[in-house]
Design an enzyme around this catalytic site. Sequence first.
Site, short mmCIF file in Angstrom:
data_model
loop_
_atom_site.label_atom_id
_atom_site.label_comp_id
_atom_site.label_asym_id
_atom_site.label_seq_id
_atom_site.Cartn_x
_atom_site.Cartn_y
_atom_site.Cartn_z
N LYS A 1 0.92 -1.25 -0.03
CA LYS A 1 -0.05 -0.10 0.07
C LYS A 1 0.71 1.19 -0.07
O LYS A 1 0.55 2.20 -0.76
CB LYS A 1 -0.94 0.02 1.18
N ILE B 1 3.87 1.55 -1.25
CA ILE B 1 4.41 1.61 -2.52
C ILE B 1 3.15 2.32 -3.35
O ILE B 1 3.69 3.44 -4.19
CB ILE B 1 4.75 0.30 -3.17
N ASN C 1 2.91 5.94 -2.94
CA ASN C 1 4.02 6.65 -3.15
C ASN C 1 4.50 6.66 -4.77
O ASN C 1 5.50 7.19 -5.20
CB ASN C 1 5.37 6.22 -2.32
N GLU D 1 6.68 -13.25 -0.52
CA GLU D 1 6.03 -14.60 -0.34
C GLU D 1 5.74 -14.34 1.32
O GLU D 1 6.45 -13.75 2.03
CB GLU D 1 7.26 -15.61 -0.34
N CYS E 1 6.74 -21.26 6.97
CA CYS E 1 5.41 -20.89 6.45
C CYS E 1 4.70 -21.95 5.80
O CYS E 1 3.63 -21.83 5.61
CB CYS E 1 6.02 -19.78 5.15
P1 NAD Z 1 7.27 -10.26 10.01
O1 NAD Z 1 6.27 -9.89 8.76
O2 NAD Z 1 7.00 -9.89 11.05
O3 NAD Z 1 8.73 -9.61 9.59
C1 NAD Z 1 9.27 -9.79 8.23
C2 NAD Z 1 10.39 -8.72 7.93
O4 NAD Z 1 9.47 -7.64 7.78
C3 NAD Z 1 11.22 -8.37 9.05
O5 NAD Z 1 12.43 -8.07 8.83
C4 NAD Z 1 10.49 -7.41 9.92
O6 NAD Z 1 11.51 -6.54 10.60
C5 NAD Z 1 10.26 -6.59 8.75
N1 NAD Z 1 9.12 -5.39 8.79
C6 NAD Z 1 8.16 -5.39 9.68
N2 NAD Z 1 7.36 -4.26 9.51
C7 NAD Z 1 7.77 -3.68 8.49
C8 NAD Z 1 7.71 -2.42 8.02
N3 NAD Z 1 6.71 -1.62 8.35
N4 NAD Z 1 8.53 -1.91 7.04
C9 NAD Z 1 9.67 -2.85 6.46
N5 NAD Z 1 9.71 -3.93 7.17
C10 NAD Z 1 9.02 -4.43 8.03
O7 NAD Z 1 7.51 -11.75 9.57
P2 NAD Z 1 8.39 -12.87 10.36
O8 NAD Z 1 7.73 -12.84 11.76
O9 NAD Z 1 9.62 -12.56 10.47
O10 NAD Z 1 8.21 -14.13 9.72
C11 NAD Z 1 7.11 -14.87 9.81
C12 NAD Z 1 6.24 -14.73 8.52
O11 NAD Z 1 6.68 -14.99 7.28
C13 NAD Z 1 4.99 -15.82 8.56
O12 NAD Z 1 3.80 -15.23 8.11
C14 NAD Z 1 5.67 -17.05 7.56
O13 NAD Z 1 4.64 -17.39 6.91
C15 NAD Z 1 6.30 -15.86 6.52
N6 NAD Z 1 7.29 -16.56 5.88
C16 NAD Z 1 6.90 -16.82 4.23
C17 NAD Z 1 7.75 -17.66 3.50
C18 NAD Z 1 7.19 -17.93 2.08
O14 NAD Z 1 8.14 -18.41 1.47
N7 NAD Z 1 6.11 -17.79 1.81
C19 NAD Z 1 8.95 -17.98 4.09
C20 NAD Z 1 9.24 -17.61 5.30
C21 NAD Z 1 8.25 -17.07 6.15
#
Ligand code: NAD
Length: 542
Positions: free
Chosen positions: A275, A277, A280, A293, A327
């Site tokens: 959103k 992106i 902006n 992902e 995930c």
């Molecule tokens: P998360 O969304 O909490 O964090 C992911 C990353 O985003 C972290 O580096 C975090 O600091 C960053 N982040 C958080 N808020 C942000 C913002 N406002 N702006 C920019 N960056 C921000 O996820 P997590 O707890 O680290 O990982 C778990 C999640 O990831 C689960 O939902 C899991 O299913 C998913 N996951 C998906 C895959 C896939 O391939 N589909 C693989 C691994 C993990």
Amino acid sequence: MPNGVFQIPIPQNEPIYSYAPGSPERAELKRALDEARSRQIEIPMIINGKPVLTDKKIAIHPPHDLEHTLGYYFKGGKEVVEDAIAAALDARHAWQAMSWEQRASIFLKAADLLAGPYRQKMNAATMLGQSKNPFQSEIDAVCELVDFLRFNVYYMQEIYELQPESVDGLWNRMDYRPLEGFILAVSPFNFTSIGGNLPTAPAMLGNTVVWKPAHTQIYSAHVFMEILLEAGLPDGVINMVFTEGAVTGNTCLEHPDFAGLHFTGSYGTFAYLWKKIGANLDRYKVFPRIVGETGGKDFILVHPSADVEAVATAMVRGAFEYQGQKCSAASRAYIPQSLWPAVKELLIRDLKEIKVGPVEDFSNFMNAVIDEHAFKNITSYIDRAKSDGQEILFGGHYDSSKGYFIDPTVVVVNDPKYVTMEEEIFGPVLSVYVYPDAEWKETLKLVDETSPYGLTGAVFAQSRDAIIEAKEYLYQAAGNFYINDKPTGAVVNQQPFGGARKSGTNDKAGSMWNLIRWVSPRSMKETFDPPKDFRYPFMEEE
Ligand code: NAD
């Protein structure tokens, strides 16, 4: 410039070491764990190839041993992100001008360093920092990351080889340019390999990157950055920053040279960034590429014809390896009434054998969940299930006095749409719905419609008709669909990974389809004998 059409060595998946008693790798890993525990390291950010320190030092503790301190990382604010963007933009021209086989060599060398001299250092960092057992660390932090590096450069070559037809008198060519601007890579805590893949996949195609790992993955991210620098990655190509997520996110997404987002994490974070992106868009010089992902609510669907031992094993491994923090972890299972007594017995038998504890004790199959936030979130679902009168078939116990430990927990729900069947819990909680055998078709519909995600799923059946039915009915329910196998454990170059619906853009990490997103092809047409008269023959007099 080089004279030669070079060929990347054909990659093979990195072999997985067993760490069985008496094996040399087990002894090496134990030494690396002792070494990492014996000292406290200080982890800087890396901008333009240089360490960056701040006055904000944050302690890193193993999630399974909160009293111990592994070291500290330095946290930054908006200024470091601005510096990282500037470094990425400065490095861009030299990096994209470097010939592609030289770029490839850097990542191939990094793969060899990781598979060789850094292997146990990386395992120790991942095991201690993210609470993974030796096998979970080996398949992630070493083998998958090595595979990403080796196969991605191979796919890069395959992309570059895709060239158009030419007709007489001219030569058509495709020039696979990197994107115009910098890439933001934002990675999750749960896979060291994803942390490594998100910045390197765009970088190898000539892009420069600002990389923000999850704060709970910084210890292993630091080891990977060390490897990249030793492999000869030029300054400024990948800039690693440690900030609050939103600080990096907002600073990068407000920049006019932002050209792409490579994200893995939760649906909520990805939706927020998407959103931003959109909001902006007018600031940017290009339409940014968005690759993300996200979460899953991955299913195991069992047909009455299934082999119950295979089902029980897939449930145990699929739901509880790495504490269910994948995930792809199986988090909802649909079992026919006729098979439930047998499945239940095997499941309980196996779960009773599972030990939960620190990673240093190799007999533990499960370790701690990542942090307090995750612990509270996961246990809130367990408490809710208990108070809502759902049956806790196994587990349900948790304890955070020494580390964030949660027992493997199986909830048998009385409503197939109960919250634990619908929402991603991201922890060791498997919900089971037992369905009447005659309701196979209705159950297919339930599997398809119960969660908003579409990441992974497995069907267990001996009946070919049932397999075909499930494959067709669940056409959009999983980007990675397994038949008689657990829904986790995708391997690079074998099961390219990603899901659709609310699980992401499905650009298939570890495949050419992901890499193609990081190039902006330029079509070139060269005419050898250009026309010198504007008139066409049809214009002439009869
Ligand atoms: P998360 O969304 O909490 O964090 C992911 C990353 O985003 C972290 O580096 C975090 O600091 C960053 N982040 C958080 N808020 C942000 C913002 N406002 N702006 C920019 N960056 C921000 O996820 P997590 O707890 O680290 O990982 C778990 C999640 O990831 C689960 O939902 C899991 O299913 C998913 N996951 C998906 C895959 C896939 O391939 N589909 C693989 C691994 C993990």
